[in-house]
Write an enzyme that holds these catalytic residues in place. Structure first.
Site, PDB file in Angstrom:
ATOM      1  N   SER A 131       0.573 116.396  11.593  1.00 49.54           N
ATOM      2  CA  SER A 131      -0.572 117.224  11.208  1.00 49.54           C
ATOM      3  C   SER A 131      -1.547 116.433  10.359  1.00 49.54           C
ATOM      4  O   SER A 131      -1.168 115.519   9.650  1.00 49.54           O
ATOM      5  CB  SER A 131      -0.125 118.471  10.438  1.00 49.54           C
ATOM      6  OG  SER A 131      -1.284 119.221  10.083  1.00 49.54           O
ATOM      7  N   LYS A 185       6.367 122.220  12.727  1.00 51.33           N
ATOM      8  CA  LYS A 185       4.932 122.023  13.011  1.00 51.33           C
ATOM      9  C   LYS A 185       4.331 123.299  13.624  1.00 51.33           C
ATOM     10  O   LYS A 185       3.203 123.682  13.332  1.00 51.33           O
ATOM     11  CB  LYS A 185       4.738 120.835  13.956  1.00 51.33           C
ATOM     12  CG  LYS A 185       3.306 120.644  14.470  1.00 51.33           C
ATOM     13  CD  LYS A 185       2.380 120.115  13.401  1.00 51.33           C
ATOM     14  CE  LYS A 185       0.902 120.302  13.623  1.00 51.33           C
ATOM     15  NZ  LYS A 185       0.298 119.778  14.802  1.00 51.33           N
ATOM     16  N   HIS A 188       3.848 125.725  10.887  1.00 46.31           N
ATOM     17  CA  HIS A 188       2.690 125.223  10.139  1.00 46.31           C
ATOM     18  C   HIS A 188       1.400 125.715  10.809  1.00 46.31           C
ATOM     19  O   HIS A 188       0.496 126.243  10.156  1.00 46.31           O
ATOM     20  CB  HIS A 188       2.728 123.686  10.094  1.00 46.31           C
ATOM     21  CG  HIS A 188       1.441 123.028   9.700  1.00 46.31           C
ATOM     22  ND1 HIS A 188       0.351 122.950  10.547  1.00 46.31           N
ATOM     23  CD2 HIS A 188       1.046 122.439   8.548  1.00 46.31           C
ATOM     24  CE1 HIS A 188      -0.643 122.342   9.921  1.00 46.31           C
ATOM     25  NE2 HIS A 188      -0.244 122.020   8.709  1.00 46.31           N
ATOM     26  N   ASN A 189       1.333 125.561  12.119  1.00 49.58           N
ATOM     27  CA  ASN A 189       0.114 125.969  12.822  1.00 49.58           C
ATOM     28  C   ASN A 189      -0.075 127.484  12.783  1.00 49.58           C
ATOM     29  O   ASN A 189      -1.202 127.970  12.701  1.00 49.58           O
ATOM     30  CB  ASN A 189       0.155 125.481  14.269  1.00 49.58           C
ATOM     31  CG  ASN A 189      -0.101 123.993  14.366  1.00 49.58           C
ATOM     32  OD1 ASN A 189       0.072 123.261  13.394  1.00 49.58           O
ATOM     33  ND2 ASN A 189      -0.493 123.523  15.526  1.00 49.58           N
ATOM     34  N   GLU A 192      -1.490 128.206   9.574  1.00 45.41           N
ATOM     35  CA  GLU A 192      -2.891 127.731   9.627  1.00 45.41           C
ATOM     36  C   GLU A 192      -3.798 128.796  10.270  1.00 45.41           C
ATOM     37  O   GLU A 192      -4.913 129.044   9.798  1.00 45.41           O
ATOM     38  CB  GLU A 192      -2.892 126.430  10.438  1.00 45.41           C
ATOM     39  CG  GLU A 192      -4.226 125.747  10.608  1.00 45.41           C
ATOM     40  CD  GLU A 192      -4.080 124.553  11.574  1.00 45.41           C
ATOM     41  OE1 GLU A 192      -3.227 123.676  11.344  1.00 45.41           O
ATOM     42  OE2 GLU A 192      -4.827 124.513  12.572  1.00 45.41           O
ATOM     43  N   ARG A 444      14.473 159.590  17.719  1.00 41.11           N
ATOM     44  CA  ARG A 444      15.290 158.912  18.739  1.00 41.11           C
ATOM     45  C   ARG A 444      16.538 159.721  19.067  1.00 41.11           C
ATOM     46  O   ARG A 444      16.988 159.790  20.208  1.00 41.11           O
ATOM     47  CB  ARG A 444      15.679 157.506  18.251  1.00 41.11           C
ATOM     48  CG  ARG A 444      14.498 156.550  18.163  1.00 41.11           C
ATOM     49  CD  ARG A 444      14.927 155.178  17.666  1.00 41.11           C
ATOM     50  NE  ARG A 444      15.696 154.454  18.654  1.00 41.11           N
ATOM     51  CZ  ARG A 444      16.914 153.953  18.464  1.00 41.11           C
ATOM     52  NH1 ARG A 444      17.515 154.112  17.298  1.00 41.11           N
ATOM     53  NH2 ARG A 444      17.536 153.301  19.418  1.00 41.11           N
TER      54      ARG A 444
HETATM   55  P1  NAP Z   1      -6.439 112.834  23.643  1.00 41.19           P
HETATM   56  O1  NAP Z   1      -7.487 112.286  22.756  1.00 41.19           O
HETATM   57  O2  NAP Z   1      -6.842 113.720  24.766  1.00 41.19           O
HETATM   58  O3  NAP Z   1      -5.622 111.583  24.247  1.00 41.19           O
HETATM   59  C1  NAP Z   1      -4.595 111.756  25.148  1.00 41.19           C
HETATM   60  C2  NAP Z   1      -3.973 110.391  25.468  1.00 41.19           C
HETATM   61  O4  NAP Z   1      -2.884 110.608  26.337  1.00 41.19           O
HETATM   62  C3  NAP Z   1      -4.919 109.436  26.180  1.00 41.19           C
HETATM   63  O5  NAP Z   1      -4.667 108.150  25.721  1.00 41.19           O
HETATM   64  C4  NAP Z   1      -4.528 109.603  27.644  1.00 41.19           C
HETATM   65  O6  NAP Z   1      -4.699 108.420  28.399  1.00 41.19           O
HETATM   66  C5  NAP Z   1      -3.067 109.865  27.529  1.00 41.19           C
HETATM   67  N1  NAP Z   1      -2.569 110.659  28.643  1.00 41.19           N
HETATM   68  C6  NAP Z   1      -3.031 111.853  29.072  1.00 41.19           C
HETATM   69  N2  NAP Z   1      -2.291 112.293  30.106  1.00 41.19           N
HETATM   70  C7  NAP Z   1      -1.339 111.354  30.322  1.00 41.19           C
HETATM   71  C8  NAP Z   1      -0.292 111.252  31.236  1.00 41.19           C
HETATM   72  N3  NAP Z   1      -0.051 112.208  32.143  1.00 41.19           N
HETATM   73  N4  NAP Z   1       0.499 110.140  31.190  1.00 41.19           N
HETATM   74  C9  NAP Z   1       0.257 109.177  30.271  1.00 41.19           C
HETATM   75  N5  NAP Z   1      -0.737 109.218  29.379  1.00 41.19           N
HETATM   76  C10 NAP Z   1      -1.520 110.313  29.396  1.00 41.19           C
HETATM   77  O7  NAP Z   1      -5.326 113.623  22.827  1.00 41.19           O
HETATM   78  P2  NAP Z   1      -5.019 113.597  21.249  1.00 41.19           P
HETATM   79  O8  NAP Z   1      -5.954 114.517  20.557  1.00 41.19           O
HETATM   80  O9  NAP Z   1      -4.902 112.202  20.790  1.00 41.19           O
HETATM   81  O10 NAP Z   1      -3.596 114.323  21.238  1.00 41.19           O
HETATM   82  C11 NAP Z   1      -2.396 113.673  21.596  1.00 41.19           C
HETATM   83  C12 NAP Z   1      -1.249 114.597  21.225  1.00 41.19           C
HETATM   84  O11 NAP Z   1      -1.276 114.832  19.808  1.00 41.19           O
HETATM   85  C13 NAP Z   1      -1.336 115.990  21.868  1.00 41.19           C
HETATM   86  O12 NAP Z   1      -0.061 116.484  22.141  1.00 41.19           O
HETATM   87  C14 NAP Z   1      -1.986 116.827  20.797  1.00 41.19           C
HETATM   88  O13 NAP Z   1      -1.712 118.210  20.926  1.00 41.19           O
HETATM   89  C15 NAP Z   1      -1.350 116.228  19.556  1.00 41.19           C
HETATM   90  N6  NAP Z   1      -2.093 116.443  18.309  1.00 41.19           N
HETATM   91  C16 NAP Z   1      -3.443 116.401  18.282  1.00 41.19           C
HETATM   92  C17 NAP Z   1      -4.113 116.598  17.065  1.00 41.19           C
HETATM   93  C18 NAP Z   1      -5.617 116.524  16.986  1.00 41.19           C
HETATM   94  O14 NAP Z   1      -6.166 116.904  15.932  1.00 41.19           O
HETATM   95  N7  NAP Z   1      -6.300 116.030  18.012  1.00 41.19           N
HETATM   96  C19 NAP Z   1      -3.382 116.839  15.900  1.00 41.19           C
HETATM   97  C20 NAP Z   1      -1.993 116.839  15.959  1.00 41.19           C
HETATM   98  C21 NAP Z   1      -1.350 116.649  17.167  1.00 41.19           C
HETATM   99  P3  NAP Z   1      -6.044 108.119  29.268  1.00 41.19           P
HETATM  100  O15 NAP Z   1      -6.909 107.302  28.380  1.00 41.19           O
HETATM  101  O16 NAP Z   1      -5.538 107.355  30.433  1.00 41.19           O
HETATM  102  O17 NAP Z   1      -6.635 109.430  29.655  1.00 41.19           O
END
Ligand code: NAP
Length: 472
Positions: A131, A185, A188-189, A192, A444
């Site tokens: 987070s 987590k 937590h959400n 949130e 009931r």
């Molecule tokens: P993101 O910016 O959309 O990036 C996703 C990454 O995963 C990219 O590098 C993408 O590669 C890769 N990817 C997507 N589909 C794939 C597949 N089928 N096989 C292999 N690689 C794949 O996502 P993010 O925001 O970094 O989030 C990543 C994870 O962290 C998610 O589970 C999200 O819920 C979690 N998270 C996010 C946040 C936040 O604030 N954003 C906070 C906590 C947790 P390409 O470049 O090839 O598309």
């Protein structure tokens, strides 16, 4: 021989790229891989001074060969099938004892199942709740782990070195086997969701009930952030309210559509709470409010049909602050109660005070009150709500009257405060020794002969009223 990397990271999206830089900055050599190789090259090219510690790779074979054995690999790809696909693609290059960490927002049950499936192959797995958004990933997230202790021991030196710190203590902990980290987590959400909904409700009272503009509301939140409400969400509420839209010059809040998105973790929390029969009404109200936020046309029609409910009576800023404080404490208390129920049912070694400690910095719900909550939870008897701990019982006795005033004043004016009122309703039920379920049991038994217990015959059950046969 080329130097190997301490850890590898797959998925250079928003979170992965920032975590990789954080890991390199903490002094670890890190190998990275991304499905689209172009992104790996661009990431390495933009890593500046940290580039020498980052090893870009373009095949999984090269990636796994670049790692110290046993390997530690952090996956930062979208939750769901992407995680399974990535694990399957990696499998031919892994050896027993390697540690796979899923840092995405995975369903805790998937993490539990993955941990078991990988253990059967001699691989160690950690489901890691992360987070703090992009900024947290780059400079110090809160990390909630679940999995085998051996996996945690292997990964902890790196994870603790990149986590946020509170009084020097890293906000990173293991909470039990399998899905425990992703479960924490998820809750937590859920909290949130409730916290943000309560902030939005108080904003709504100031906007619609008091006719205040965004800049004035920003000042109120900024002022509150200097007292017991000091928290990341109140801080950024002030920032959001104070921001102007660069295109129109109008307050940004006034041009943002009133439709809130959701990725599902709030709903997961509520569904899990219902399954465990753990009351979570403030989060339920927040999830429902997000659903209703998507029904703009219906709300517009409703406003025309049922206009003119009344005016908001006088409410001091201090009353609004007290109401928000009491509402938040009650929502967090509900969240901890759910965690306690899950801890018992799943057999997780998850001291609730450790959870509160891990949330003190780095995560979205960080709030100065979490340090006090950690202290209270360390002393609390299992099964007792946080709200009943002496320090919080005292706080609630002082601030609930304002919550009651705000909820009733808003209700008379027809202004919705669903999460604040759900928190208050739950609190009032918790303080009613003689409840009203005797009527439910009477009904009931009347229609279905379900039987009831009697106050004057404790320990016995199966009593019936003097009616003729029940109906279905
Ligand atoms: P993101 O910016 O959309 O990036 C996703 C990454 O995963 C990219 O590098 C993408 O590669 C890769 N990817 C997507 N589909 C794939 C597949 N089928 N096989 C292999 N690689 C794949 O996502 P993010 O925001 O970094 O989030 C990543 C994870 O962290 C998610 O589970 C999200 O819920 C979690 N998270 C996010 C946040 C936040 O604030 N954003 C906070 C906590 C947790 P390409 O470049 O090839 O598309």
């Amino acid at each position: 021989m080329t130097e190997t990397s301490r850890i590898g990271l797959i998925g250079l999206g928003t979170m992965g790229a920032n975590l990789a830089l954080n890991i390199a900055e903490a002094g670890h050599r890190i190998a990275v891989f991304n499905r689209t190789a172009e992104k790996t090259r661009a990431f390495h090219a933009g890593a500046g001074d940290l580039a020498p510690r980052i090893v870009p790779t373009e095949t999984l074979e090269a990636f796994t060969a670049a790692l110290e054995v046993p390997r530690t690999i952090l996956l930062m790809v979208p939750a769901g099938s992407a995680v399974d696909d990535q694990i399957a693609a990696l499998a031919p290059y892994l050896s027993p004892g390697d540690i796979l960490i899923d840092g995405g927002n995975s369903d805790w049950q998937d993490s539990r199942d993955r941990a078991a499936a990988l253990a059967a192959k001699g691989l160690l797995f950690l489901g890691l709740g992360v987070s703090g958004g992009a900024e947290g990933a780059r400079h110090g997230p809160s990390l909630m782990a679940g999995g085998a202790r051996e996996a945690w021991q292997g990964a902890e030196p790196v994870l603790a070195s990149i986590a946020a710190r509170f009084d020097g203590v890293p906000c990173a902990a293991l909470f039990g086997e399998g899905g425990a980290g992703h479960y924490v987590k998820t809750v937590h959400n859920g909290i949130e969701y409730a916290d943000m909904q309560m902030i939005a409700e108080v904003y709504g009272l100031m906007r619609d009930g008091q006719g205040r503009d965004a800049a004035g509301i920003a000042e109120v939140f900024a002022h509150w952030n200097k007292g017991p409400l000091e928290s990341y969400l109140v801080e950024i509420a002030a920032e959001v309210a104070a921001t102007a839209d660069p295109g129109t010059g109008r307050p940004l809040l006034d041009v943002i559509a009133d439709r809130a998105g959701q990725k599902g973790t709030g709903r997961w929390t509520v569904i899990d709470a219902q399954r465990r029969a753990a009351p979570l009404p403030a989060v339920e109200a927040a999830v429902t409010a997000r659903v209703l936020s998507g029904e703009a046309a219906l709300r517009a029609e409703g406003q025309k049909l049922f206009a003119g409910e009344g005016r908001l009576g006088p409410l001091e800023d201090d009353a609004l602050a007290s109401a928000l404080l009491a509402g938040k404490v009650l929502a967090y208390s509900q969240g901890f109660t759910l965690l306690e129920r899950a801890r018992q049912e799943e057999g997780w070694s998850m001291p609730l005070d450790d959870v509160a400690r891990t949330w003190r910095a780095g995560c979205i719900i960080r709030w100065r009150m979490l340090d006090d909550m950690a202290g209270a939870l360390a002393q609390a008897k299992p099964g007792k709500p946080l709200a009943f701990a002496p320090a919080f019982a005292e706080l609630l006795s002082e601030h609930v009257p304002a919550l009651r005033k705000v909820v009733s004043t808003a209700t008379l004016a027809g202004l919705p405060v669903p999460a604040l009122s759900a928190a208050l309703q739950h609190f009032d039920q918790l303080r009613q020794a003689r409840g009203t379920a005797n009527m439910i049991q009477g009904l009931r038994d009347r229609f279905g002969r379900h039987g009831f217990e009697r106050l004057d015959r404790p320990g016995e059950s199966g009593f019936h009223g003097p009616w003729a046969d029940g109906e279905d």
